[in-house]
Design a protein around this motif. Structure first.
Motif, PDB file in Angstrom:
ATOM      1  N   LYS A 112       0.842  -1.214   0.000  1.00  0.00           N
ATOM      2  CA  LYS A 112       0.000   0.000   0.000  1.00  0.00           C
ATOM      3  C   LYS A 112       0.870   1.253   0.000  1.00  0.00           C
ATOM      4  O   LYS A 112       2.097   1.198   0.090  1.00  0.00           O
ATOM      5  N   LEU A 113       0.188   2.392  -0.066  1.00  0.00           N
ATOM      6  CA  LEU A 113       0.845   3.689   0.090  1.00  0.00           C
ATOM      7  C   LEU A 113       0.180   4.384   1.277  1.00  0.00           C
ATOM      8  O   LEU A 113      -1.057   4.451   1.331  1.00  0.00           O
ATOM      9  N   ALA A 151     -10.266  -4.066  -2.053  1.00  0.00           N
ATOM     10  CA  ALA A 151     -10.934  -2.963  -2.740  1.00  0.00           C
ATOM     11  C   ALA A 151     -11.000  -1.741  -1.823  1.00  0.00           C
ATOM     12  O   ALA A 151     -10.840  -0.606  -2.259  1.00  0.00           O
ATOM     13  N   GLN A 152     -11.204  -2.007  -0.538  1.00  0.00           N
ATOM     14  CA  GLN A 152     -11.294  -0.907   0.433  1.00  0.00           C
ATOM     15  C   GLN A 152      -9.975  -0.142   0.539  1.00  0.00           C
ATOM     16  O   GLN A 152      -9.955   1.095   0.526  1.00  0.00           O
ATOM     17  N   ASP A 153      -8.854  -0.890   0.607  1.00  0.00           N
ATOM     18  CA  ASP A 153      -7.540  -0.238   0.666  1.00  0.00           C
ATOM     19  C   ASP A 153      -7.288   0.588  -0.598  1.00  0.00           C
ATOM     20  O   ASP A 153      -6.781   1.714  -0.538  1.00  0.00           O
ATOM     21  N   ALA A 156      -9.376   3.778  -0.610  1.00  0.00           N
ATOM     22  CA  ALA A 156      -8.903   4.849   0.281  1.00  0.00           C
ATOM     23  C   ALA A 156      -7.794   5.649  -0.401  1.00  0.00           C
ATOM     24  O   ALA A 156      -7.767   6.894  -0.346  1.00  0.00           O
ATOM     25  N   MET A 157      -6.878   4.949  -1.104  1.00  0.00           N
ATOM     26  CA  MET A 157      -5.786   5.654  -1.804  1.00  0.00           C
ATOM     27  C   MET A 157      -6.338   6.426  -2.998  1.00  0.00           C
ATOM     28  O   MET A 157      -5.959   7.582  -3.252  1.00  0.00           O
ATOM     29  N   ALA A 158      -7.270   5.794  -3.715  1.00  0.00           N
ATOM     30  CA  ALA A 158      -7.857   6.443  -4.886  1.00  0.00           C
ATOM     31  C   ALA A 158      -8.599   7.717  -4.494  1.00  0.00           C
ATOM     32  O   ALA A 158      -8.570   8.721  -5.218  1.00  0.00           O
ATOM     33  N   GLU A 192     -12.226   0.587  -8.539  1.00  0.00           N
ATOM     34  CA  GLU A 192     -11.571   1.692  -7.830  1.00  0.00           C
ATOM     35  C   GLU A 192     -10.686   2.524  -8.755  1.00  0.00           C
ATOM     36  O   GLU A 192     -10.163   3.547  -8.342  1.00  0.00           O
ATOM     37  N   ALA A 193     -10.482   2.078  -9.991  1.00  0.00           N
ATOM     38  CA  ALA A 193      -9.583   2.783 -10.910  1.00  0.00           C
ATOM     39  C   ALA A 193     -10.320   3.187 -12.182  1.00  0.00           C
ATOM     40  O   ALA A 193     -11.305   2.559 -12.569  1.00  0.00           O
TER      41      ALA A 193
END
Ligand code: PLP
Length: 343
Positions: A112-113, A151-153, A156-158, A192-193
Motif C-alpha cells: 500500500k501507500l 478494494a477498500q484499501d 482509500a488511496m484512490a 476503484e480505478a
C-alpha cells in the motif's frame, strides 16, 4: 533432471487447449479492427473487468506505457509507489517515451501507500509545480511479495487522488491473483480505478499479451497511442485466442498456485538462515530474505541442483508458483533449498 523453474510465472507454457485455439483462430487485420478473435478477447476482458472497452497490447509494459500516454501530457506528474513495477522495471519508459515525471511515495511492505504520503504528493496549484495528473496503484504488488490489496484499501488511496482531481490507474498485471485470493471478482477491484491493465502471460499461462481496460473514450485514445508505439499488430488473433481460453478456464485454478506458494513459504520459514512470514504470502509470489550467505550465491547453488529462483537485489530471492508446477515440485524445492543452506 527435472528443472523446477520458480523465477517467474512468465515461464509458464500454454495449455494444449490454447495451442489448438491458436491454430484454429479466425483472423483478420486488427489495425482495421477486423480480427474477430481480438475483438472477442477485448469484449470479454472489458466485461470481466467491469469497463466499457479494452485494448489488446503486446505486454504489460506496453499497456502501462500506453496508459501513461493516454492519461498524461508531457511534463505531467504521476504519483506511484517506490516499489512499483512502472518505476523499477520498465526501463524508464515513463520518462523516455511518455515524457512524464514520476513522483514516488514509499510503499509499505504490504504493497500500500500511506494516505498521508499520497496526500503530500499533491502540491496544489503553484505556478512552479507540475500538474499531478495520475495515481498508479499495483495489485497484486510484485516487489512487495505478491501482496494483495483489498478494494477498500485501493479505494482509500484512490479517494486522495480524486479529491485532487487526478485520475487513478491500476497496474493489475496479476489482478486475477488478487481477486482469487480475496474471493471477489476482478471487477470489484478494477472499480476503484479509471483504467486497469492485466497480463495474459503470467499466471494465466498465455504466450504473450496484456489488456488495457477503461472507458470507451479512453480506449479509443489508447488505441491510437498503441499504434504510435508500434503496437498495432495485424492477425493478432493467434495471440488473442489463448487469451480467451485463459479468461474462460485459467482464472479459478490460480488458487492452486497460491496453495503451492503458501506451502513453500511454510517450509522455507523453518529452514535455518531464511526469513519469511508465511502469513504474508497470499498469492503466488514468495520473497524470502537470505541470511548467512549472499542471496546470489544461494541462487547459484539452487540452480546447480535444478531449482531456479530470481534475485531481487539485496538479501532477497523470489520464488513464483505457476501453471506446470505441482505440489511434488514444492516438496522437492524445499529439499533442494535445505541441501544448499550452510549448516
Ligand atoms: C510483469 C509486470 C508488468 C509488465 O508485464 P510484461 O508483460 O512483462 O511487460 C507490469 N506490472 C507488474 C506489476 C508486473 O508484475
Amino acid at each position: 533432471m527435472r528443472i523446477i523453474d520458480l523465477r517467474s510465472d512468465t515461464v509458464s507454457l500454454p495449455t494444449p487447449q490454447m495451442r489448438r485455439a491458436m491454430a484454429e483462430a479466425e483472423l483478420g487485420d486488427d489495425v482495421f479492427g477486423e480480427d474477430p478473435t481480438v475483438n472477442r478477447l477485448e469484449q470479454l476482458a472489458a466485461q470481466m473487468l467491469g469497463k466499457e472497452a479494452a485494448l489488446f497490447t503486446a505486454s504489460g509494459t506496453m499497456s502501462n506505457l500506453v496508459a501513461l500516454l493516454t492519461f498524461c501530457g508531457r511534463g505531467d506528474e504521476v504519483v506511484l509507489g517506490n516499489e512499483s513495477h512502472i518505476f523499477n522495471n520498465e526501463v524508464g519508459g515513463a520518462a523516455a517515451l511518455a515524457g512524464v515525471q514520476l513522483r514516488t511515495a514509499p510503499n509499505t511492505p504490504d504493497g500500500k501507500l500511506p494516505l498521508q504520503a499520497v496526500e503530500a504528493c499533491f502540491r496544489g496549484p503553484n505556478i512552479h509545480f507540475p500538474p499531478v495528473r495520475l495515481l498508479c496503484l499495483e495489485n497484486t504488488h510484485n516487489r512487495c511479495g505478491g501482496a494483495v490489496l483489498s478494494a477498500q484499501d485501493m479505494g482509500a488511496m484512490a479517494a486522495v487522488a480524486r479529491r485532487h482531481e487526478a485520475a487513478v490507474y491500476l497496474d493489475g498485471a496479476r489482478i486475477f491473483n488478487a481477486a482469487v485470493a480475496l474471493g471477489c471478482e476482478a471487477r470489484d477491484l478494477a472499480r476503484e480505478a479509471d483504467a486497469v491493465s492485466f497480463c495474459l502471460s503470467k499466471g494465466l499461462a498465455c504466450p504473450a499479451g496484456a489488456l488495457l481496460c477503461g472507458s470507451q473514450d479512453f480506449i479509443a485514445r489508447a488505441r491510437k497511442n498503441r499504434k504510435m508505439v508500434g503496437g498495432g499488430m495485424r492477425q493478432a488473433g493467434v495471440l488473442a485466442a489463448p487469451g480467451i481460453v485463459a479468461l474462460e478456464t485459467m482464472v479459478a485454478r490460480l488458487t492452486e498456485d497460491h496453495d503451492n506458494a503458501r506451502l513453500l513459504a511454510q517450509g522455507l520459514c523453518d529452514l535455518p538462515g531464511l526469513e519469511i512470514d508465511p502469513r504474508t504470502v497470499r498469492s503466488n509470489i514468495v520473497a524470502v530474505t537470505v541470511n548467512g550467505l549472499p542471496a546470489p550465491e544461494l541462487q547459484q547453488r539452487l540452480e546447480e541442483r535444478g531449482l531456479r529462483a530470481s534475485f531481487m537485489g539485496g538479501p532477497r530471492l523470489r520464488f513464483v508458483t505457476h501453471y506446470g508446477i505441482w505440489r511434488d515440485d514444492i516438496e522437492r524445492a524445499l529439499e533442494i533449498v535445505w541441501e544448499c543452506l550452510p549448516k
